[in-house]
Write an enzyme that holds these catalytic residues in place. Structure first.
Site, PDB file in Angstrom:
ATOM      1  N   ASN A 159     -10.170  -1.143  -0.630  1.00 29.75           N
ATOM      2  CA  ASN A 159      -8.720  -0.924  -0.614  1.00 29.75           C
ATOM      3  C   ASN A 159      -8.131  -1.415  -1.939  1.00 29.75           C
ATOM      4  O   ASN A 159      -8.135  -2.614  -2.214  1.00 29.75           O
ATOM      5  CB  ASN A 159      -8.124  -1.696   0.569  1.00 29.75           C
ATOM      6  CG  ASN A 159      -6.629  -1.509   0.711  1.00 29.75           C
ATOM      7  OD1 ASN A 159      -5.960  -0.999  -0.187  1.00 29.75           O
ATOM      8  ND2 ASN A 159      -6.089  -1.945   1.842  1.00 29.75           N
TER       9      ASN A 159
ATOM     10  N   HIS B  30      -3.725   6.727   2.340  1.00 29.02           N
ATOM     11  CA  HIS B  30      -4.046   5.430   1.749  1.00 29.02           C
ATOM     12  C   HIS B  30      -5.414   4.983   2.262  1.00 29.02           C
ATOM     13  O   HIS B  30      -5.701   5.054   3.462  1.00 29.02           O
ATOM     14  CB  HIS B  30      -2.967   4.403   2.125  1.00 29.02           C
ATOM     15  CG  HIS B  30      -3.386   3.013   1.836  1.00 29.02           C
ATOM     16  ND1 HIS B  30      -3.797   2.615   0.594  1.00 29.02           N
ATOM     17  CD2 HIS B  30      -3.499   1.912   2.640  1.00 29.02           C
ATOM     18  CE1 HIS B  30      -4.138   1.335   0.639  1.00 29.02           C
ATOM     19  NE2 HIS B  30      -3.968   0.897   1.867  1.00 29.02           N
TER      20      HIS B  30
ATOM     21  N   CYS C  62       0.822  -1.211   0.000  1.00 30.56           N
ATOM     22  CA  CYS C  62       0.000   0.000   0.000  1.00 30.56           C
ATOM     23  C   CYS C  62       0.855   1.260   0.000  1.00 30.56           C
ATOM     24  O   CYS C  62       0.353   2.354  -0.232  1.00 30.56           O
ATOM     25  CB  CYS C  62      -0.944  -0.023   1.191  1.00 30.56           C
ATOM     26  SG  CYS C  62      -1.999  -1.477   1.163  1.00 30.56           S
TER      27      CYS C  62
HETATM   28  N1  ACO Z   1     -17.927 -10.199   8.547  1.00 34.59           N
HETATM   29  C1  ACO Z   1     -18.402 -10.551   9.763  1.00 34.59           C
HETATM   30  N2  ACO Z   1     -17.595 -10.881  10.800  1.00 34.59           N
HETATM   31  C2  ACO Z   1     -16.280 -10.842  10.581  1.00 34.59           C
HETATM   32  C3  ACO Z   1     -15.716 -10.477   9.339  1.00 34.59           C
HETATM   33  C4  ACO Z   1     -16.611 -10.159   8.293  1.00 34.59           C
HETATM   34  N3  ACO Z   1     -16.199  -9.794   7.069  1.00 34.59           N
HETATM   35  N4  ACO Z   1     -14.375 -10.523   9.432  1.00 34.59           N
HETATM   36  C5  ACO Z   1     -14.072 -10.897  10.679  1.00 34.59           C
HETATM   37  N5  ACO Z   1     -15.226 -11.089  11.384  1.00 34.59           N
HETATM   38  C6  ACO Z   1     -15.395 -11.507  12.767  1.00 34.59           C
HETATM   39  C7  ACO Z   1     -14.187 -12.212  13.323  1.00 34.59           C
HETATM   40  O1  ACO Z   1     -14.202 -13.573  12.962  1.00 34.59           O
HETATM   41  C8  ACO Z   1     -14.373 -11.999  14.819  1.00 34.59           C
HETATM   42  O2  ACO Z   1     -15.314 -12.934  15.281  1.00 34.59           O
HETATM   43  P1  ACO Z   1     -15.174 -13.575  16.756  1.00 34.59           P
HETATM   44  O3  ACO Z   1     -15.243 -12.408  17.711  1.00 34.59           O
HETATM   45  O4  ACO Z   1     -16.331 -14.486  16.829  1.00 34.59           O
HETATM   46  O5  ACO Z   1     -13.837 -14.245  16.769  1.00 34.59           O
HETATM   47  C9  ACO Z   1     -15.019 -10.607  14.896  1.00 34.59           C
HETATM   48  O6  ACO Z   1     -15.543 -10.344  13.579  1.00 34.59           O
HETATM   49  C10 ACO Z   1     -14.060  -9.522  15.284  1.00 34.59           C
HETATM   50  O7  ACO Z   1     -12.869  -9.685  14.522  1.00 34.59           O
HETATM   51  P2  ACO Z   1     -11.670  -8.688  14.656  1.00 34.59           P
HETATM   52  O8  ACO Z   1     -10.563  -9.152  13.765  1.00 34.59           O
HETATM   53  O9  ACO Z   1     -11.386  -8.440  16.101  1.00 34.59           O
HETATM   54  O10 ACO Z   1     -12.334  -7.360  14.059  1.00 34.59           O
HETATM   55  P3  ACO Z   1     -11.688  -5.933  13.892  1.00 34.59           P
HETATM   56  O11 ACO Z   1     -12.532  -4.944  14.576  1.00 34.59           O
HETATM   57  O12 ACO Z   1     -10.216  -5.926  14.183  1.00 34.59           O
HETATM   58  O13 ACO Z   1     -11.896  -5.684  12.332  1.00 34.59           O
HETATM   59  C11 ACO Z   1     -10.566  -5.655  10.329  1.00 34.59           C
HETATM   60  C12 ACO Z   1     -11.229  -6.524  11.402  1.00 34.59           C
HETATM   61  C13 ACO Z   1     -11.668  -4.887   9.597  1.00 34.59           C
HETATM   62  C14 ACO Z   1      -9.833  -6.571   9.376  1.00 34.59           C
HETATM   63  C15 ACO Z   1      -9.589  -4.657  11.019  1.00 34.59           C
HETATM   64  O14 ACO Z   1      -8.730  -5.338  11.921  1.00 34.59           O
HETATM   65  C16 ACO Z   1      -8.762  -3.926  10.012  1.00 34.59           C
HETATM   66  O15 ACO Z   1      -9.278  -3.151   9.209  1.00 34.59           O
HETATM   67  N6  ACO Z   1      -7.417  -4.099  10.031  1.00 34.59           N
HETATM   68  C17 ACO Z   1      -6.563  -3.513   9.061  1.00 34.59           C
HETATM   69  C18 ACO Z   1      -6.429  -4.453   7.916  1.00 34.59           C
HETATM   70  C19 ACO Z   1      -6.200  -3.782   6.586  1.00 34.59           C
HETATM   71  O16 ACO Z   1      -6.600  -2.678   6.342  1.00 34.59           O
HETATM   72  N7  ACO Z   1      -5.561  -4.517   5.693  1.00 34.59           N
HETATM   73  C20 ACO Z   1      -5.413  -4.091   4.362  1.00 34.59           C
HETATM   74  C21 ACO Z   1      -4.021  -4.156   3.905  1.00 34.59           C
HETATM   75  S1  ACO Z   1      -2.923  -3.189   4.849  1.00 34.59           S
HETATM   76  C22 ACO Z   1      -3.297  -1.615   4.609  1.00 34.59           C
HETATM   77  O17 ACO Z   1      -3.855  -1.274   3.597  1.00 34.59           O
HETATM   78  C23 ACO Z   1      -2.969  -0.632   5.641  1.00 34.59           C
END
Ligand code: ACO
Length: 336
Positions: free
Chosen positions: A289, A259, A114
């Site tokens: 993204n 980003h 990214c």
């Molecule tokens: N739909 C429904 N539930 C989901 C989904 C989904 N798409 N994805 C995960 N969950 C569930 C998980 O399984 C978990 O369930 P559990 O509590 O029963 O175990 C629950 O939701 C919470 O999961 P977390 O991972 O704690 O959720 P979080 O609030 O951290 O959100 C996310 C997850 C959106 C991925 C967040 O961590 C994030 O945005 N991180 C950055 C990742 C990113 O942007 N990556 C892109 C590349 S890097 C960059 O561009 C910077």
């Protein structure tokens, strides 16, 4: 004598096919509500079957060149920031050069996730600043859906496809009394954290085999929370650092263009910076993204909508796999 490096034009191409959160509801255990609340993303674009990254980059590049009133052969340097190249080799930038019919440039890809666009911009900037070339085409282009496991809700809902670019021109400072152009960068990486966000297989450490395909190792593997926390911390630091370098206070900035990974990451960075929400551009809700393509896409949208005009002070900031992060300070020129 060093040259000034000015943004001359921009372009973007996003595939027509819109893929909504509702469509994910039909194939995954997820909901529109969850995706919007956690990421801000409502929909993303999907490349057409057979549509490649260089095809998308070509459309964005032709629009950009046409706006600048230039022919493909005016370009002497083509850089494509991407983690989803058409082929491992040759580079997508080489395919793009061929499709453009350009015979003068040298062309290569830059893989910094990214941060690929800010890194590419810095690379082109230095070559133009040193007087090596007059025009450089700097593209960010991705087909992230090719790396998305549509059975894995943890990451597939985040990503989309698209391409965008800027045309940079080197000019003598005497021809640029307005002081437009790219001014400075802050770039960093921490290679000890590579395994937090990666594609395991397909490279030389894990060549493609039946087993790597069966184990879904050709898709994004990510630990969401450490990515989230590091992104906010590092993007904040990158903005502060570049503004310190150029001695410009945050309140003088017209646009903060980050980003587009997740609306919550951008909002948390904005709150830490203490800058007004309306100065921090966001379009992640419409495209998801698109990795190296997000920043030039934002700039092109802002410029074509007349919201970003000559003289505006802009900070770009980014964070991605590697981990890599960085920022750019620039004064927007008169773009077409
Ligand atoms: N739909 C429904 N539930 C989901 C989904 C989904 N798409 N994805 C995960 N969950 C569930 C998980 O399984 C978990 O369930 P559990 O509590 O029963 O175990 C629950 O939701 C919470 O999961 P977390 O991972 O704690 O959720 P979080 O609030 O951290 O959100 C996310 C997850 C959106 C991925 C967040 O961590 C994030 O945005 N991180 C950055 C990742 C990113 O942007 N990556 C892109 C590349 S890097 C960059 O561009 C910077």
């Amino acid at each position: 004598m060093f040259k000034d490096v000015i943004v001359r034009s921009s372009g973007r191409y996003f595939p027509e096919r819109v893929f909504t959160n509702k469509e994910y509801e039909a194939i995954l255990d997820t909901s529109d509500e969850w995706i919007v609340e956690r990421t801000g993303i409502k929909e993303r674009r999907l490349a057409a079957p057979g549509e490649t990254v260089s095809d998308m980059a070509l459309k964005a590049s032709l629009q950009c060149l046409e706006r600048a009133g230039l022919e493909p052969d005016d370009v002497e340097l083509i850089i494509v920031g991407t983690v989803t190249p058409d082929t491992i080799f040759p580079a997508t930038a080489n395919w793009l050069q061929g499709k453009l019919g350009n015979t003068r440039a040298w062309s290569f890809d830059l893989n910094a996730g990214c941060s690929g666009y800010v890194y590419s911009l810095n690379t082109a900037y230095n070559m133009l600043r040193n007087g090596q070339h007059r025009y450089a085409l700097v593209v960010g282009a991705e087909k992230m859906t090719a790396l998305s496991d549509m059975t894995n809700r943890d990451h597939c809902v985040l990503f989309g496809d698209g391409a965008a670019c800027l045309l940079l021109e080197a000019v003598d400072p005497a021809e640029n009394p307005q002081g437009w152009g790219i001014k400075d960068f802050y770039l960093q990486s921490d290679g000890s954290l590579g395994n937090i966000l990666m594609q395991t297989a397909g490279g030389s450490s894990h060549p493609s085999t039946y087993r790597t395909v069966r184990n879904h190792q050709h898709f994004v593997e990510m630990q969401g929370q450490p990515v989230f926390k590091n992104a906010v911390r590092r993007m904040y630091q990158a903005v502060i650092q570049v503004l310190e370098q150029v001695n410009v206070p945050p309140e003088e900035i017209d646009w903060f263009v980050g980003h587009q990974a997740n609306a919550r990451i951008i909002s948390a960075t904005q709150r830490r910076l203490g800058v007004p929400e309306e100065k921090v551009y966001m379009n992640v809700q419409r495209y998801g993204n698109t990795t190296a393509a997000t920043i030039p896409c934002c700039l092109d949208e802002l410029a074509t909508e007349g919201k970003l005009v000559a003289g505006h002070k802009v900070v770009l900031f980014t964070f991605g796999t590697g981990f890599t992060w960085g920022s750019t300070y620039l004064v927007w020129g008169e773009t077409k």
